[in-house]
Design an enzyme around this catalytic site. Structure first.
Site, PDB file in Angstrom:
ATOM      1  N   TYR A 180       0.839  -1.200   0.000  1.00 27.63           N
ATOM      2  CA  TYR A 180       0.000   0.000   0.000  1.00 27.63           C
ATOM      3  C   TYR A 180       0.878   1.256   0.000  1.00 27.63           C
ATOM      4  O   TYR A 180       0.639   2.196  -0.759  1.00 27.63           O
ATOM      5  CB  TYR A 180      -0.920  -0.006   1.216  1.00 27.63           C
ATOM      6  CG  TYR A 180      -1.691   1.289   1.380  1.00 27.63           C
ATOM      7  CD1 TYR A 180      -2.790   1.568   0.572  1.00 27.63           C
ATOM      8  CD2 TYR A 180      -1.310   2.240   2.318  1.00 27.63           C
ATOM      9  CE1 TYR A 180      -3.499   2.757   0.699  1.00 27.63           C
ATOM     10  CE2 TYR A 180      -2.007   3.437   2.453  1.00 27.63           C
ATOM     11  CZ  TYR A 180      -3.094   3.690   1.634  1.00 27.63           C
ATOM     12  OH  TYR A 180      -3.775   4.876   1.765  1.00 27.63           O
ATOM     13  N   ARG A 227       1.780   8.475  12.827  1.00 28.71           N
ATOM     14  CA  ARG A 227       1.327   9.717  13.467  1.00 28.71           C
ATOM     15  C   ARG A 227      -0.192   9.864  13.416  1.00 28.71           C
ATOM     16  O   ARG A 227      -0.812  10.336  14.371  1.00 28.71           O
ATOM     17  CB  ARG A 227       1.989  10.904  12.775  1.00 28.71           C
ATOM     18  CG  ARG A 227       1.639  12.270  13.367  1.00 28.71           C
ATOM     19  CD  ARG A 227       1.970  13.382  12.392  1.00 28.71           C
ATOM     20  NE  ARG A 227       1.203  13.227  11.152  1.00 28.71           N
ATOM     21  CZ  ARG A 227       1.473  13.869  10.029  1.00 28.71           C
ATOM     22  NH1 ARG A 227       2.501  14.693   9.968  1.00 28.71           N
ATOM     23  NH2 ARG A 227       0.724  13.687   8.943  1.00 28.71           N
ATOM     24  N   ARG A 237     -10.714   3.943   9.507  1.00 29.61           N
ATOM     25  CA  ARG A 237      -9.671   3.394   8.644  1.00 29.61           C
ATOM     26  C   ARG A 237      -8.555   2.829   9.511  1.00 29.61           C
ATOM     27  O   ARG A 237      -8.266   3.360  10.576  1.00 29.61           O
ATOM     28  CB  ARG A 237      -9.112   4.477   7.711  1.00 29.61           C
ATOM     29  CG  ARG A 237     -10.140   5.019   6.720  1.00 29.61           C
ATOM     30  CD  ARG A 237      -9.516   6.025   5.768  1.00 29.61           C
ATOM     31  NE  ARG A 237      -9.025   7.210   6.457  1.00 29.61           N
ATOM     32  CZ  ARG A 237      -8.494   8.260   5.847  1.00 29.61           C
ATOM     33  NH1 ARG A 237      -8.350   8.254   4.537  1.00 29.61           N
ATOM     34  NH2 ARG A 237      -8.089   9.300   6.534  1.00 29.61           N
ATOM     35  N   PHE A 297      14.184  20.278  -1.821  1.00 28.17           N
ATOM     36  CA  PHE A 297      12.865  19.671  -2.004  1.00 28.17           C
ATOM     37  C   PHE A 297      12.820  18.264  -1.418  1.00 28.17           C
ATOM     38  O   PHE A 297      11.818  17.854  -0.813  1.00 28.17           O
ATOM     39  CB  PHE A 297      12.530  19.647  -3.501  1.00 28.17           C
ATOM     40  CG  PHE A 297      11.281  18.895  -3.845  1.00 28.17           C
ATOM     41  CD1 PHE A 297      10.039  19.477  -3.684  1.00 28.17           C
ATOM     42  CD2 PHE A 297      11.349  17.600  -4.337  1.00 28.17           C
ATOM     43  CE1 PHE A 297       8.875  18.779  -4.015  1.00 28.17           C
ATOM     44  CE2 PHE A 297      10.207  16.899  -4.669  1.00 28.17           C
ATOM     45  CZ  PHE A 297       8.965  17.494  -4.506  1.00 28.17           C
TER      46      PHE A 297
END
Length: 468
Positions: A180, A227, A237, A297
């Site tokens: 996932y 978290r 979920r 980034f």
């Protein structure tokens, strides 16, 4: 009231305020976006970017001019997919084909979608997705091909999960959990790496080490899942794999019961351990980035992730509220992350040591966590060997002692040689003086000692006692 609370907080936490001011006032982006030179549709794209992402929007808009628009559109395309996948008001019969065909919609001029529920926070992006499509058609073909390929893969992966009733009930195995994370984050890293390499801003060797790219995405997604456990629980979920939490509680709901707090923290430790295995590969990936704005980034989310991992470790608050690092800490991390790899490694080392300090020997994962943290430190040491001042001084003192000992040896040897020289010189002078005064060394040497004694005996035999 909220403003007063913030004032009081910063009065007692001046370092937090200083970090914020330092970032806001003294931070100078490597590149700055110029909205005045953008088409109205591109300006709308950046408006949606700011609406849908607070964390990524800022760093995306500081990318170099070649990467700025492709990365922003890449993010919006995947955010559009995610907005469809997350919306529980859309029937699966509608959601599945939309996710699989989303890459086709990106080619249709004027395509929009207003079927999201009214409470879906990012629905405006899809309502005005036609503006994103306009800008998509302007980017370089090889950039578009990468975005399309990742959109196809992610759309199919999300569709598979949407029709998987077992997944909707919660992740079961660790393998499913990592699969996932691959679809929602690993593929993002895949696409970004290909964009950076295609633009000449990253080492092409990264394309041969895709496990590094995978670790980048896995690390970020796993930290977010740890978290957000309470927030996901409230939304019905569950992403924590049953193979992990079932070791500590019988039912998923039990982990949120304060009576099971110790077991819940032990479960968190195993989830943290699972995320830590990616940390060293994230650092190795960053070593392959060649351009500063791209490095910034990449580095900022990674340092945020390791700091968040420290925040959630052994922290029972994650089971009762949504926690995150403070704004001051975030600004300080961004300041550090926009420097170089050495400083980013020091950030990882700092938080790894903080996690180690909180590691509880009574935790069943204590030893494995200690080993994982040690692996991070060891890897950083291979990149940037540290110099211990005491060790360096000891080595210097040892060299000085060795030098002194060597000097004393040669001085002694020269002294002995000088004594021997003078002894030989004096002996030669004495022998020379004796020769000059009549000593017949040639006679003695030719006849030998025995004949000399016999000659002396003959002479003394001729002498009478009277004469004596």
């Amino acid at each position: 009231m909220g403003g007063l609370k913030e004032v009081l907080y910063y009065m007692f936490h001046p370092n937090q305020l200083r970090a914020i001011i330092q970032w806001k006032v003294w931070h100078e982006p490597v590149y700055q976006r110029d909205p005045s030179k953008e088409a109205p549709t591109l300006q709308s794209c950046f408006k949606f970017l700011n609406m849908t992402s607070r964390s990524f929007a800022a760093v995306i808009q500081e990318l170099n001019h070649d990467m700025l628009v492709p990365v922003a559109l890449f993010y919006l395309a995947l955010r559009g997919l995610d907005t469809i996948e997350d919306d529980m008001t859309i029937p699966v019969s509608v959601k599945e084909p939309m996710l699989r065909d989303f890459y086709k919609y990106m080619k249709i001029d004027g395509w929009t979608f207003d079927g999201n529920g009214p409470d879906e926070k990012d629905r405006e992006l899809l309502v005005h997705f036609d503006e994103v499509i306009v800008e998509m058609k302007k980017i370089k073909p090889h950039y578009y091909d990468i975005i399309e390929d990742i959109t196809i893969k992610m759309g199919n992966g999300m569709a598979d999960y949407a029709i998987n009733a077992q997944f909707l009930a919660g992740v079961v195995t660790v393998a499913e959990y990592e699969k996932y994370c691959h679809y929602v984050a690993g593929l993002v890293g895949d696409g970004l790496t290909r964009l950076f390499v295609a633009g000449g801003h990253a080492n092409p060797a990264l394309l041969e080490r895709m496990e590094l790219t995978e670790s980048m995405g896995q690390f970020l997604q796993k930290v977010n899942i740890i978290r957000d456990v309470h927030e996901d629980f409230e939304d019905n979920r569950r992403f924590w794999p049953k193979d992990i939490w079932s070791k500590y509680v019988d039912n998923w709901e039990d982990i949120f019961d304060p009576k099971n707090r110790t077991q819940a923290l032990h479960c968190t430790s195993e989830m943290v351990l699972n995320a830590l295995k990616h940390a060293d590969e994230c650092l190795l990936y960053m070593a392959g980035i060649k351009e500063q704005s791209v490095f910034n980034f990449i580095a900022i989310p990674q340092t945020m992730a390791i700091a968040t991992l420290d925040l959630v470790f052994q922290n029972p608050k994650i089971f009762s509220s949504h926690i995150k690092i403070t704004k001051g800490d975030a600004c300080h991390l961004m300041t550090q992350s926009t420097q170089n790899l050495r400083i980013v490694c020091e950030v990882f080392r700092k938080y790894a040591r903080r996690i180690a300090q909180k590691n509880d020997p009574r935790d069943p994962n204590y030893l494995e966590i200690s080993m994982a943290l040690g692996k991070i430190e060891q890897f950083i040491e291979t990149l940037f060997p540290s110099q211990n001042v005491k060790h360096v001084k000891a080595l210097h003192a040892e060299k000085v002692n060795d030098s002194a000992s060597s000097g004393e040896f040669w001085e002694s040897l020269m002294l002995v040689a000088a004594v021997l020289f003078f002894l030989l010189l004096i002996s030669a002078l004495m022998l020379g003086a004796a020769w000059a005064m009549g000593a017949r060394w040639d006679t003695i040497l030719s006849t030998g000692p025995a004949s000399s004694i016999e000659e002396a005996a003959k002479i003394t035999a001729k002498i009478t006692h009277g004469e004596l």
